[in-house]
Design an enzyme around this catalytic site. Structure first.
Site, PDB file in Angstrom:
ATOM      1  N   HIS A  50       0.831  -1.204   0.000  1.00  0.00           N
ATOM      2  CA  HIS A  50       0.000   0.000   0.000  1.00  0.00           C
ATOM      3  C   HIS A  50       0.862   1.250   0.000  1.00  0.00           C
ATOM      4  O   HIS A  50       0.586   2.217  -0.720  1.00  0.00           O
ATOM      5  CB  HIS A  50      -0.918   0.013   1.227  1.00  0.00           C
ATOM      6  CG  HIS A  50      -2.116  -0.867   1.091  1.00  0.00           C
ATOM      7  ND1 HIS A  50      -3.093  -0.951   2.052  1.00  0.00           N
ATOM      8  CD2 HIS A  50      -2.493  -1.713   0.092  1.00  0.00           C
ATOM      9  CE1 HIS A  50      -4.025  -1.807   1.658  1.00  0.00           C
ATOM     10  NE2 HIS A  50      -3.678  -2.281   0.477  1.00  0.00           N
ATOM     11  N   TYR A  99      -9.819   4.617   2.164  1.00  0.00           N
ATOM     12  CA  TYR A  99     -10.320   3.502   2.977  1.00  0.00           C
ATOM     13  C   TYR A  99     -11.843   3.504   3.147  1.00  0.00           C
ATOM     14  O   TYR A  99     -12.466   2.434   3.099  1.00  0.00           O
ATOM     15  CB  TYR A  99      -9.624   3.479   4.337  1.00  0.00           C
ATOM     16  CG  TYR A  99      -8.317   2.722   4.311  1.00  0.00           C
ATOM     17  CD1 TYR A  99      -8.263   1.364   4.577  1.00  0.00           C
ATOM     18  CD2 TYR A  99      -7.117   3.370   3.998  1.00  0.00           C
ATOM     19  CE1 TYR A  99      -7.069   0.659   4.540  1.00  0.00           C
ATOM     20  CE2 TYR A  99      -5.914   2.686   3.956  1.00  0.00           C
ATOM     21  CZ  TYR A  99      -5.895   1.330   4.224  1.00  0.00           C
ATOM     22  OH  TYR A  99      -4.715   0.641   4.177  1.00  0.00           O
ATOM     23  N   GLU A 116       0.870   2.333   7.756  1.00  0.00           N
ATOM     24  CA  GLU A 116       1.292   2.935   6.489  1.00  0.00           C
ATOM     25  C   GLU A 116       1.816   4.358   6.681  1.00  0.00           C
ATOM     26  O   GLU A 116       2.747   4.783   5.982  1.00  0.00           O
ATOM     27  CB  GLU A 116       0.134   2.884   5.492  1.00  0.00           C
ATOM     28  CG  GLU A 116      -0.099   1.464   4.964  1.00  0.00           C
ATOM     29  CD  GLU A 116      -1.502   1.198   4.476  1.00  0.00           C
ATOM     30  OE1 GLU A 116      -2.194   2.175   4.098  1.00  0.00           O
ATOM     31  OE2 GLU A 116      -1.919   0.018   4.471  1.00  0.00           O
ATOM     32  N   TYR A 128       8.971  -4.843  -8.862  1.00  0.00           N
ATOM     33  CA  TYR A 128      10.114  -5.585  -9.396  1.00  0.00           C
ATOM     34  C   TYR A 128      11.233  -5.632  -8.370  1.00  0.00           C
ATOM     35  O   TYR A 128      11.676  -4.601  -7.870  1.00  0.00           O
ATOM     36  CB  TYR A 128      10.629  -4.945 -10.690  1.00  0.00           C
ATOM     37  CG  TYR A 128       9.667  -5.080 -11.857  1.00  0.00           C
ATOM     38  CD1 TYR A 128       9.391  -6.334 -12.406  1.00  0.00           C
ATOM     39  CD2 TYR A 128       9.035  -3.969 -12.394  1.00  0.00           C
ATOM     40  CE1 TYR A 128       8.501  -6.470 -13.469  1.00  0.00           C
ATOM     41  CE2 TYR A 128       8.141  -4.094 -13.464  1.00  0.00           C
ATOM     42  CZ  TYR A 128       7.887  -5.346 -13.999  1.00  0.00           C
ATOM     43  OH  TYR A 128       7.001  -5.494 -15.044  1.00  0.00           O
ATOM     44  N   SER A 129      11.691  -6.839  -8.080  1.00  0.00           N
ATOM     45  CA  SER A 129      12.743  -7.018  -7.079  1.00  0.00           C
ATOM     46  C   SER A 129      14.029  -6.317  -7.509  1.00  0.00           C
ATOM     47  O   SER A 129      14.407  -6.330  -8.683  1.00  0.00           O
ATOM     48  CB  SER A 129      13.033  -8.502  -6.866  1.00  0.00           C
ATOM     49  OG  SER A 129      11.902  -9.176  -6.375  1.00  0.00           O
ATOM     50  N   GLY A 147      12.966 -20.177 -11.422  1.00  0.00           N
ATOM     51  CA  GLY A 147      12.725 -19.228 -12.502  1.00  0.00           C
ATOM     52  C   GLY A 147      13.091 -17.812 -12.134  1.00  0.00           C
ATOM     53  O   GLY A 147      14.159 -17.533 -11.586  1.00  0.00           O
ATOM     54  N   ILE A 187      14.584 -15.981  -8.812  1.00  0.00           N
ATOM     55  CA  ILE A 187      15.984 -15.745  -8.482  1.00  0.00           C
ATOM     56  C   ILE A 187      16.249 -14.284  -8.121  1.00  0.00           C
ATOM     57  O   ILE A 187      17.227 -13.991  -7.435  1.00  0.00           O
ATOM     58  CB  ILE A 187      16.892 -16.150  -9.675  1.00  0.00           C
ATOM     59  CG1 ILE A 187      18.358 -16.258  -9.243  1.00  0.00           C
ATOM     60  CG2 ILE A 187      16.740 -15.180 -10.846  1.00  0.00           C
ATOM     61  CD1 ILE A 187      19.276 -16.815 -10.327  1.00  0.00           C
ATOM     62  N   THR A 188      15.390 -13.361  -8.541  1.00  0.00           N
ATOM     63  CA  THR A 188      15.726 -11.933  -8.430  1.00  0.00           C
ATOM     64  C   THR A 188      15.951 -11.439  -6.996  1.00  0.00           C
ATOM     65  O   THR A 188      16.993 -10.842  -6.722  1.00  0.00           O
ATOM     66  CB  THR A 188      14.687 -11.065  -9.157  1.00  0.00           C
ATOM     67  OG1 THR A 188      13.366 -11.413  -8.738  1.00  0.00           O
ATOM     68  CG2 THR A 188      14.805 -11.252 -10.668  1.00  0.00           C
TER      69      THR A 188
END
Length: 406
Positions: free
Chosen positions: A85, A95, A137, A208-209, A275, A278-279
């Site tokens: 979030h 909310y 948050e 994205y890692s 697959g 791995i990142t």
């Protein structure tokens, strides 16, 4: 705290909500997007089409109700959701409409079984749960903004380099357009991209890692190109990154986030990936080599074959050069040019037999990342072996809650 009557009603109706969780999740999003179509800019539309987001929402609802008197029992779920979030920019003022719509969805699905008393009780419960998320948050936002190089919202970065890692994985290196410092991160965390893609009505958000160790002057993410298969179309964002963006192009990212992070104890570490999983564990591996060069590391990876195996040479080099690192590679469908003993160590999958043979001791800390079936298989093997669940951590690229749940 909620009053006893409300707690009693909520907990007694949890089984009914659990039974209808998928329908409630589906109806919720239908109503929500009709009321607030701008929220299409936040939610992953691919996950919507596949029904994954709806399933995750249903789980979160009944899990929260089940543990309404002790939210610490689902703390991992709350932390994971709050991190996402914060990363995508969910606001406190959003909310109420979510709560209102959720109650409408419950009423629509359950019909007369959802009495006014039940709806009122769940309304109070939602307010209580929402406050917990909002407060966490806010803390995350303050922590993110106040750190050196930190920021809230989205910040503009340009592509400094593109590097092909395998037939379907490419790494992207980003530097800030403003030239100022960037926030550090913990190994295992991710960046959140907000992509405005030509021809698309809404923006697309993806996590994205980060695949390098922290402390660099740039960020690196490594993205798998999702090609059409079975009933799934090409991945909109991954194909955009692979095929359309070039060096120098600008993209918007929020600051690093995520709760799947490397600990810094002295226990041996086992990194297990399948697959593109791995990142995040690659970032952990690089960090361990740099920061804890005497800590024992076992790196186990499963790929289809050598063409799909990203970072193959990098991991092999670390295995050769670092005394504390040992790697083991499984290919499920090796190509004719893949050589066992050179390119990979075993044909097949990672199973309990492999783990017992490769991992020096089950008194290790395990980090798993891959598809949900892959991680469920590994988790079951580790539990069967007697590994403590407190020593097993995982990251899912789908919005699931806990692997132990359906």
């Amino acid at each position: 705290m909620l009053d006893p009557k409300t707690i009693e009603i909520v907990q007694s109706t949890v089984p009914v909500l659990k039974q209808h969780s998928k329908e409630i999740g589906k109806r919720f999003y239908e109503l929500l997007f009709a009321k607030a179509p701008d929220l299409y800019n936040i939610f992953n539309q691919t996950n919507q089409k596949r029904g994954i987001q709806q399933e995750a929402l249903g789980y979160a609802v009944y899990a929260a109700g089940e543990h309404i008197t002790n939210l610490d029992a689902i703390k991992p779920v709350i932390e994971r959701i709050s991190q996402k979030h914060r990363a995508i920019g969910v606001k406190e003022e959003q909310y109420p409409i979510v709560g209102e719509t959720l109650l409408e969805a419950v009423k629509d699905v359950l019909g007369d079984a959802a009495s006014d008393e039940i709806i009122e009780a769940w309304g109070k419960a939602y307010g209580y749960i929402a406050d917990a998320f909002i407060n966490l948050e806010k803390d995350l936002e303050e922590e993110t903004k106040s750190q050196p190089g930190g920021w809230n919202g989205y910040r503009s970065f340009y592509i400094d380099k593109k590097v092909k890692e395998s037939d379907n994985v490419t790494s992207f290196y980003f530097k800030p357009v403003d030239g100022k410092a960037i926030a550090s991160y913990k190994a295992g965390q991710y960046l959140t991209l907000k992509a405005s893609i030509p021809g698309e009505k809404y923006t697309h958000i993806r996590h994205y890692s980060l695949t390098e160790s922290p402390g660099k002057e740039d960020y690196r993410i490594s993205v798998k190109r999702e090609d059409a298969h079975d009933n799934s179309p090409d991945g909109i964002v991954s194909n955009y990154l692979h095929n359309q963006v070039e060096i120098g192009d600008k993209l918007e990212f929020s600051a690093p986030a995520g709760d799947f992070v490397l600990d810094h104890s002295e226990l041996p570490v086992v990194l297990i990936s399948g697959g593109i999983g791995i990142t995040p564990v690659l970032s952990m591996l690089n960090t361990l080599v740099e920061k804890q060069p005497t800590r024992q590391v076992t790196f186990i990876h499963g790929s289809i074959n050598g063409k799909m195996h990203a970072f193959k040479d990098h991991v092999a080099k670390l295995d050769d050069s670092q005394e504390n690192v040992r790697s083991f590679i499984c290919y499920s469908s090796p190509n004719k040019e893949d050589r066992i003993g050179d390119d990979f160590d075993k044909e097949g999958i990672i199973d309990l037999e492999v783990l017992k043979a490769i991992v020096p001791t089950k008194e290790s800390v395990f980090y798993l990342c891959g598809s949900v079936p892959f991680m469920e298989s590994i988790l079951n093997a580790l539990v069967k072996w007697g590994v403590s669940k407190e020593h097993i951590h995982y990251e899912s690229f789908s919005p699931v809650a806990l692997l132990e749940e359906e």
